[in-house]
Design a protein around this motif. Sequence first.
Motif, PDB file in Angstrom:
ATOM      1  N   LEU A   1       0.807  -1.222   0.000  1.00 53.52           N
ATOM      2  CA  LEU A   1       0.000   0.000   0.000  1.00 53.52           C
ATOM      3  C   LEU A   1       0.842   1.275   0.000  1.00 53.52           C
ATOM      4  N   SER A   2       2.145   1.133  -0.169  1.00 52.78           N
ATOM      5  CA  SER A   2       3.029   2.294  -0.055  1.00 52.78           C
ATOM      6  C   SER A   2       2.719   3.387  -1.071  1.00 52.78           C
ATOM      7  N   HIS A   3       2.173   3.012  -2.226  1.00 54.12           N
ATOM      8  CA  HIS A   3       1.835   4.008  -3.244  1.00 54.12           C
ATOM      9  C   HIS A   3       0.329   4.068  -3.509  1.00 54.12           C
ATOM     10  N   ALA A   4      -0.453   3.399  -2.669  1.00 52.22           N
ATOM     11  CA  ALA A   4      -1.910   3.392  -2.849  1.00 52.22           C
ATOM     12  C   ALA A   4      -2.523   4.647  -2.226  1.00 52.22           C
ATOM     13  N   ASP A   5      -3.653   5.076  -2.790  1.00 51.41           N
ATOM     14  CA  ASP A   5      -4.372   6.194  -2.182  1.00 51.41           C
ATOM     15  C   ASP A   5      -5.673   5.741  -1.531  1.00 51.41           C
ATOM     16  N   ALA A   6      -5.962   4.445  -1.581  1.00 48.69           N
ATOM     17  CA  ALA A   6      -7.104   3.844  -0.884  1.00 48.69           C
ATOM     18  C   ALA A   6      -6.959   2.333  -0.981  1.00 48.69           C
ATOM     19  N   TRP A   7      -7.581   1.602  -0.050  1.00 48.05           N
ATOM     20  CA  TRP A   7      -7.545   0.151  -0.151  1.00 48.05           C
ATOM     21  C   TRP A   7      -8.858  -0.453   0.315  1.00 48.05           C
ATOM     22  N   MET A   8      -9.058  -1.723  -0.045  1.00 45.99           N
ATOM     23  CA  MET A   8     -10.303  -2.420   0.204  1.00 45.99           C
ATOM     24  C   MET A   8     -10.054  -3.762   0.882  1.00 45.99           C
ATOM     25  N   THR A   9     -11.057  -4.189   1.659  1.00 48.31           N
ATOM     26  CA  THR A   9     -11.006  -5.491   2.310  1.00 48.31           C
ATOM     27  C   THR A   9     -12.323  -6.223   2.081  1.00 48.31           C
ATOM     28  N   GLY A  10     -12.358  -7.502   2.445  1.00 47.86           N
ATOM     29  CA  GLY A  10     -13.579  -8.290   2.356  1.00 47.86           C
ATOM     30  C   GLY A  10     -14.254  -8.481   3.704  1.00 47.86           C
ATOM     31  N   GLN A  11     -13.959  -7.633   4.672  1.00 49.45           N
ATOM     32  CA  GLN A  11     -14.537  -7.769   6.001  1.00 49.45           C
ATOM     33  C   GLN A  11     -16.063  -7.578   5.983  1.00 49.45           C
ATOM     34  N   ARG A  12     -16.728  -8.292   6.896  1.00 48.18           N
ATOM     35  CA  ARG A  12     -18.174  -8.146   7.078  1.00 48.18           C
ATOM     36  C   ARG A  12     -18.482  -7.979   8.566  1.00 48.18           C
ATOM     37  N   ARG A  13     -19.522  -7.243   8.891  1.00 44.37           N
ATOM     38  CA  ARG A  13     -19.910  -7.024  10.286  1.00 44.37           C
ATOM     39  C   ARG A  13     -20.286  -8.325  10.976  1.00 44.37           C
ATOM     40  N   GLU A  14     -20.873  -9.235  10.239  1.00 48.64           N
ATOM     41  CA  GLU A  14     -21.391 -10.475  10.795  1.00 48.64           C
ATOM     42  C   GLU A  14     -20.283 -11.458  11.198  1.00 48.64           C
ATOM     43  N   GLN A  15     -19.053 -11.202  10.773  1.00 41.39           N
ATOM     44  CA  GLN A  15     -17.984 -12.186  10.944  1.00 41.39           C
ATOM     45  C   GLN A  15     -17.527 -12.367  12.389  1.00 41.39           C
ATOM     46  N   ALA A  16     -17.475 -11.290  13.166  1.00 43.45           N
ATOM     47  CA  ALA A  16     -16.885 -11.377  14.500  1.00 43.45           C
ATOM     48  C   ALA A  16     -17.288 -10.176  15.347  1.00 43.45           C
ATOM     49  N   VAL A  17     -17.140 -10.321  16.660  1.00 42.80           N
ATOM     50  CA  VAL A  17     -17.474  -9.208  17.560  1.00 42.80           C
ATOM     51  C   VAL A  17     -16.577  -8.006  17.310  1.00 42.80           C
ATOM     52  N   THR A  18     -15.372  -8.240  16.850  1.00 44.20           N
ATOM     53  CA  THR A  18     -14.461  -7.123  16.572  1.00 44.20           C
ATOM     54  C   THR A  18     -14.865  -6.351  15.326  1.00 44.20           C
ATOM     55  N   ARG A  19     -15.827  -6.881  14.561  1.00 44.96           N
ATOM     56  CA  ARG A  19     -16.229  -6.236  13.307  1.00 44.96           C
ATOM     57  C   ARG A  19     -17.706  -5.813  13.305  1.00 44.96           C
ATOM     58  N   ALA A  20     -18.338  -5.883  14.453  1.00 50.21           N
ATOM     59  CA  ALA A  20     -19.776  -5.640  14.539  1.00 50.21           C
ATOM     60  C   ALA A  20     -20.178  -4.230  14.110  1.00 50.21           C
TER      61      ALA A  20
END
Length: 267
Positions: A160-179
């Motif tokens: 990501l050193s030259h990126a100006d944005a990034w994306m993930t596949g995270q979902r709220r339903e996956q874990a308490v840390t992502r609620a």
Amino acid sequence: MSAALSDIAVVDAGAPASALRPALWTMPEYTGSLAALEEKERALATRLTGIAGRFFRARFATSLAAEDMVLTDAILRGTQAVRAGIRVFTLNTGRLHAETLAVLDEVKAHYGYTVEQFTPDPEAVENYLKKHGLNAFYDSVDLRKDCCGIRKVEPLNRALSHADAWMTGQRREQAVTRAELPFEEMDDARGIPKFNPLADWTESEVWAYLKRHNVPVNALHAKGYPSIGCEPCTRAVRAGEDVRAGRWWWESKDSKECGLHEQNIKH
């Protein structure tokens, strides 16, 4: 450390061999309508178009597991602007399952696209091994996070050193840390926006999309693995367990992040 699934005791010693094994997670069935799924897909396409339109160097970090294959498919089958504007890469930690690495070849064959791989610094890996040993991450959260830092976080920083944005596949339903996961947030550690386009998707919607579009998937999913990371830190889970229960299963569910998404943990 918790017992492996194969070591879990059963009460009926006289039961058939098939009954002695705990039922493992299986891909969920989608019970919604096709119209609802199509609307979700259109919303996803709009999100990706918006990201590609706002940023010149957007990057998508794929784990090569289910959610990330939804995004990979949506990007690579998307408009020319989306495909050109969002580059897909993965972190090859050196300890991935063979089934995970095989997905790279499947993506190349299916889409004609080569996913860029970022690997750990060999000297940092060697120093960790000499000082702590091959599997020291089982001994403490700190040692586990040190390993993740070397094999995942530092390579991500380079990716990501030259990126100006990034994306993930995270979902709220996956874990308490992502609620409370938002669609868009600021990655304070890297100073760029971070997007979670599937934040509001359910697990069944993910699998409905994958089946509907015949997307290549990691073979481990069919073996009871809903969430997949490094081989020694991932196991199959029982039916009904949290989908990330097999990730760092020996730790508290409130600390199950590797550093890539540290902001998910409330301090």
